[in-house]
Structure formats: C-alpha cells, structure tokens
Design a protein around this motif. Structure first.
Motif, short mmCIF file in Angstrom:
data_model
loop_
_atom_site.label_atom_id
_atom_site.label_comp_id
_atom_site.label_asym_id
_atom_site.label_seq_id
_atom_site.Cartn_x
_atom_site.Cartn_y
_atom_site.Cartn_z
N VAL A 1 4.70 6.02 10.22
CA VAL A 1 4.94 4.63 9.83
C VAL A 1 4.02 3.68 10.61
CG1 VAL A 1 6.65 2.78 9.95
CG2 VAL A 1 7.27 4.98 8.98
N GLN A 2 3.80 3.95 11.91
CA GLN A 2 2.90 3.10 12.69
C GLN A 2 1.48 3.16 12.13
OE1 GLN A 2 3.79 0.97 15.27
NE2 GLN A 2 1.70 0.23 14.94
N GLN A 3 1.07 4.34 11.64
CA GLN A 3 -0.25 4.45 11.03
C GLN A 3 -0.35 3.57 9.78
OE1 GLN A 3 -0.96 8.67 10.41
NE2 GLN A 3 -1.52 9.01 12.54
N LEU A 4 0.75 3.49 9.02
CA LEU A 4 0.77 2.63 7.83
C LEU A 4 0.68 1.16 8.23
CD1 LEU A 4 3.55 4.41 5.72
CD2 LEU A 4 1.08 4.52 5.35
N VAL A 5 1.35 0.81 9.34
CA VAL A 5 1.28 -0.57 9.84
C VAL A 5 -0.14 -0.88 10.30
CG1 VAL A 5 2.07 -2.17 11.64
CG2 VAL A 5 3.71 -0.65 10.51
N ASP A 6 -0.73 0.05 11.07
CA ASP A 6 -2.08 -0.17 11.61
C ASP A 6 -3.12 -0.34 10.50
OD1 ASP A 6 -1.01 0.08 14.11
OD2 ASP A 6 -1.70 2.13 14.45
N SER A 7 -2.91 0.36 9.39
CA SER A 7 -3.88 0.29 8.29
C SER A 7 -3.57 -0.85 7.31
CB SER A 7 -3.92 1.62 7.52
OG SER A 7 -2.64 1.90 6.94
N GLY A 8 -2.50 -1.60 7.60
CA GLY A 8 -2.18 -2.76 6.78
C GLY A 8 -1.43 -2.45 5.50
#
Length: 249
Positions: free
Chosen positions: A141-148
């Motif tokens: 989920v953090q990767q999804l946040v980081d990628s916008g």
C-alpha cells in the motif's frame, strides 16, 4: 534516556506475535526494538522472539566496540545478524518455514536517534507537541501511495494494507532502511506495531504523548487502540530524552 513499554494481545487474536526489548546503556544512551511476527501457528511469535533476543545479544557483545560515527554501520550490522538468526530457524525447522517478522530498532543518545527497520512497524519522533513519522512502511500500500495511485487516506482503508514487502527472516539477506534524526531533551521516540497505528490516528497519539505523563502513556495508547477495536496485537515502546547533566567538577 527513560523507557516505557507494553505489549497486548488485542481483542481479536489467539496469541500475541509481537515482541520488544529495550535497555538503558551507559552515558545516557539507550536502544530498543519492536517486532511483529508472522507465519504459521507459532512461527510469528517465535520469529519475533528470536529477533529481539538476537538484537539484545548483539548490543551486549558488540556495544563496547562502537565508535562515534559508526552508529549506522553498527545498527545495520545488527539487523543483518538478526535476520540471519530468524532465517536459519525458518529454514532448519519445517514447522517454521515461511516465518518472519517486522523489525524497527532505535539506538538513541548524544543528540541523535539512529533507526533501522524492515516492514510496517514504525518509529516516530514526538518533538514540541508534534508527532513525525520517521520510518516509511515497507508495504504494498505504501508503494501505491509513493507512486501516486492512492492517497494516504485511501491507504488506511485498503484491504491489502497488511501486505509487507520486507521482513526479517524471509531471505538469507535483507536490505533494511536506515534513518537518523536529531533529538533533544523532552523529545520522545515511539516504536510501535501496526496494531497501534491502524487503530488510532497520529494526531490522537500526539495528544496522548502531550497530555499524559510519560510512564502512563503506554497504557493509555493501548487502551485507546483496544477501544477502537483492538484488531491486532499492540506494542508500544517509548524512549524519552532527558536532560544530560554535565559535571565539570
């Protein structure tokens, strides 16, 4: 440094797979680690215990060799040793296959906190009424946040928010993340598992740290997480920075 810590099974789990260890050291320094185990019937609990025990042994044996300026390599090496200990157990015992644990470890003193972590257990710095997250979750989920692709608000409700991308013990080698922050008297380092941060928002945590005496805050934070549902094991470790007395004799 002063230390307060607590772990609680929560309201929904059959066992507590969290673990922690913290110790005050000479010269006003201290260290602590918080782990959230995963895998198998007993695997997560054992992985978290091995990780905390191994880190404790590492500090006990190697602390004397730590030189000023060598804190990063010291704490990173400790995580390597700890990862190997969990991995060796996971690969040598068929019942433990696939077990692992998050880990967030801090060594604090002399004006700095050195933090290393893998997974989604977090470190925060409370400074002058403000709470700042130091670590970045190693999660899908953090990767999804980081990628916008999603917002932080959407992340907190995402059905896969517990899927982590790094952990201790799942591979022979690990790439943990290191952070450093300045600390001063009155600051509090908070190490915790997601059983706390998934249940209550950062603003509420900050309010507790501001309004509640240091040694009562751990119990209050756990109580708030339980009131919010207590859906996971909850571990809270606080390290308070105290005024260093200088005696010029």
């Amino acid at each position: 440094m002063k230390i307060a810590a607590i772990t609680d099974i929560g309201s929904c789990r059959q066992e507590n797979q969290d673990n922690y260890c913290a110790q005050q050291l000479a010269g006003g320094t201290a260290w602590g680690i918080v782990c959230d185990g995963m895998g198998g019937v007993n695997g997560g609990r054992i992985a978290a215990r091995i990780a905390t025990d191994t880190m404790q042994q590492y500090f006990a044996r190697q602390m004397r060799a730590l030189q000023p300026g060598g804190e990063k390599s010291f704490i990173m090496r400790g995580f390597d040793v700890t990862n190997r200990a969990v991995y060796d157990k996971a690969t040598s015992d068929p019942e433990m296959l696939g077990m692992g644990t998050t880990g967030v470890c801090a060594y604090a003193g002399n004006g700095y906190a050195h933090i290393v972590h893998a997974g989604d257990s977090r470190a925060y710095l409370y400074h002058e009424g403000e709470l700042r997250q130091i670590t970045r979750d190693h999660s899908m989920v953090q990767q999804l946040v980081d990628s916008g692709q999603i917002t932080r608000e959407q992340a907190s409700l995402h059905p896969q928010k517990n899927l982590i991308t790094r952990a201790l013990g799942v591979a022979a080698n690990i790439v943990p993340e290191y952070n450093r922050c300045e600390i001063e008297a009155g600051d509090i380092l908070l190490l915790c598992t997601d059983g706390l941060t998934n249940m209550i928002p950062d603003g509420e945590i900050a309010r507790v740290l501001k309004e509640v005496p240091f040694f009562d805050a751990t119990n209050i934070l756990v109580d708030r997480a339980l009131q919010a549902g207590g859906q996971d094991n909850i571990t809270v470790l606080l390290m308070g920075v105290e005024t260093t007395e200088v005696n010029n004799g």
